[in-house]
Design an enzyme around this catalytic site. Structure first.
Site, PDB file in Angstrom:
ATOM      1  CG  HIS A 307      -3.891   4.116  11.281  1.00  0.00           C
ATOM      2  ND1 HIS A 307      -4.304   3.964  12.572  1.00  0.00           N
ATOM      3  CD2 HIS A 307      -3.086   3.056  11.023  1.00  0.00           C
ATOM      4  CE1 HIS A 307      -3.778   2.872  13.082  1.00  0.00           C
ATOM      5  NE2 HIS A 307      -3.029   2.305  12.174  1.00  0.00           N
ATOM      6  CG  ASP A 364      -0.989  -1.448   6.233  1.00  0.00           C
ATOM      7  OD1 ASP A 364      -2.015  -1.012   6.782  1.00  0.00           O
ATOM      8  OD2 ASP A 364      -0.186  -2.227   6.779  1.00  0.00           O
TER       9      ASP A 364
HETATM   10  C1  MLT Z   1      -1.304  -2.009  13.411  1.00  0.00           C
HETATM   11  O1  MLT Z   1      -0.107  -1.656  13.397  1.00  0.00           O
HETATM   12  O2  MLT Z   1      -1.734  -2.945  14.099  1.00  0.00           O
HETATM   13  C2  MLT Z   1      -2.233  -1.316  12.461  1.00  0.00           C
HETATM   14  O3  MLT Z   1      -1.780  -0.011  12.202  1.00  0.00           O
HETATM   15  C3  MLT Z   1      -3.685  -1.330  12.892  1.00  0.00           C
HETATM   16  C4  MLT Z   1      -4.047  -0.633  14.172  1.00  0.00           C
HETATM   17  O4  MLT Z   1      -3.193  -0.187  14.952  1.00  0.00           O
HETATM   18  O5  MLT Z   1      -5.272  -0.565  14.412  1.00  0.00           O
END
Ligand code: MLT
Length: 428
Positions: A307, A364
């Site tokens: 992430h 995800d």
């Molecule tokens: C989100 O929840 O939007 C995703 O994990 C992506 C992010 O936070 O960059």
């Protein structure tokens, strides 16, 4: 804490004020940098750049912390409901019973969409991806509620636009699915709660009403809560940037839906399941695919791992993993993809290649698996992400407007041709 940072440029020294947030995050304010020095900063992807100050969501990537208006995501996922969390994000406090009942009632009264929007939907081929339908029909709300596009709108009008959007996105989402499978549309009911109504519209037929399973409704509530906001991610930054031009809430959210559609953002959960299906179709030899992911000469990469901001683990993934196990057990589902997912997860958590690169399962990775267990088709995964993220987009857009933030207009470093004269085509 330092009150300011000193920047020495071309023999000149300037002082940049330092600001510190309530969770002791620090930044130096470069709001006057170009005027004072002629320099701008360059930060491709804005990974080191704060776009705004916000009181909505706090996350700590190192510690794996995520809080909505100060409440830990673990508590909200366990004890709250999606609509209560939506109210919290948008209005800044948990509602009283009267406030919550009114919010739920007003949303229930707005779940129907204009029959002319249904005509727009009918114009989409069944091959249309539901996310394209969702962004189009959300933007079409500007046509049916023209007061929503006024640059300055009253609190009452904004609250009405918010309730309309929260209510109608679930109907539009369910209808986008029905369009993709060529099934008759199912209209919303006023006697079901938010998640139940969505599942009812998704899986009922005129001749057979979907029987709600409380395990499925509870899991969907939890999934939507976990996706509700995530500070200045790509799609939220899109909503803020579009909204900063005084564009309408509906137009700004429609832009955010398109940003979320990107496979590097909200589309990742669909990519995860398609990856698992490809591994299964290839005989299910997970180690073969782990080795491919580690091979620098092989373009294959594992989807759903690592992430941009979480450095050790994604707190949402931990919650969803438990929920996925509970749902599959409660529904008696033995999904072969889950076995493959478990083997990939073990590799990511134990193989030094992945551990050193912080490539652990993210939100995800598990959300696709649980959506499958709930009967949600793969193409609808990102639509569910959009439904969950909607209150976050609304809250961030509302905060940006309340704080009267200026139009977003980043600068650049030009690397193109120097001045040159136009040549007639005959001389080229
Ligand atoms: C989100 O929840 O939007 C995703 O994990 C992506 C992010 O936070 O960059």
């Amino acid at each position: 804490m330092a009150e300011s940072a000193e920047l020495i440029l071309d023999g000149k020294s300037i002082s940049l004020p330092v600001i510190e947030g309530t969770e002791h995050e620090k930044a130096f304010d470069i709001g006057k940098l170009r005027d004072q020095t002629g320099y701008v900063t360059l930060d491709s992807g804005y990974k080191n750049t704060g776009a705004t100050k916000s009181a909505i969501t706090f996350l700590d990537g190192e510690e794996g912390i995520l809080r909505y208006r100060g409440y830990p995501i673990e508590q909200l996922a366990e004890k709250s409901s999606f609509l209560e969390v939506a109210y919290l994000l948008i209005y800044g406090a948990l509602p009283t019973q009267a406030e919550f009942d009114d919010f739920k009632y007003r949303i229930t009264q707005h779940t129907l969409i204009h029959e002319d929007i249904r005509k727009i939907l009918d114009g989409f081929p069944s091959s249309a991806h539901p996310m394209g339908i969702l962004s189009s029909l959300v933007c079409s709300l500007t046509a049916f509620y023209p007061k929503s596009i006024a640059p300055e709108i009253s609190k009452e009008e904004l609250d009405l636009n918010i309730v309309r959007l929260m209510a109608k996105i679930s109907t539009i989402a369910a209808w986008s699915y029905k369009n993709s499978v060529g099934h008759p549309l199912i209209y919303p009911r006023n006697d079901l709660d938010y998640c139940g109504n969505f599942l009812y519209m998704m899986f009922s037929f005129p001749t057979e009403k979907y029987q709600l399973n409380p395990v499925v409704v509870s899991a969907l509530n939890k999934l939507l809560i976990l996706h509700a906001d995530h500070e200045q991610n790509c799609s939220t930054s899109t909503v803020r940037l579009v909204g900063s031009a005084n564009a309408s809430l509906y137009g700004s959210v429609s832009a955010g839906i398109n940003a979320l559609w990107g496979p590097l953002h909200g589309g990742a959960n669909q990519e995860v399941v398609e990856m698992l299906e490809a591994i299964q179709a290839d005989g299910g030899n997970t180690q073969k695919w782990v080795d491919k992911a580690k091979d620098k000469n092989d373009s294959f990469r594992l989807m759903g791992f690592g992430h941009r901001v979480y450095k050790n683990f994604d707190p949402r993934a931990k919650i969803i993993k438990v929920a996925a196990d509970e749902v599959l057990k409660a529904l008696g589902i033995n999904d072969p993809l889950l076995k493959i997912a478990g083997e990939l997860e073990q590799a990511a958590l134990t193989d030094p290649y992945f551990v050193e690169r912080k490539l652990y399962p993210n939100v995800d990775f598990y959300s696709g698996i649980i959506y499958r267990a709930l009967g949600i088709p793969t193409e609808m995964f990102t639509v569910l992400f959009a439904m969950g993220r909607l209150p976050g987009w609304i809250a961030q857009w509302r905060e940006m407007r309340e704080n009267k933030e200026p139009i977003g207009r980043p600068r650049q470093i030009y690397t193109g041709e120097l001045e040159r004269d136009y040549q007639d085509i005959s001389a080229r």
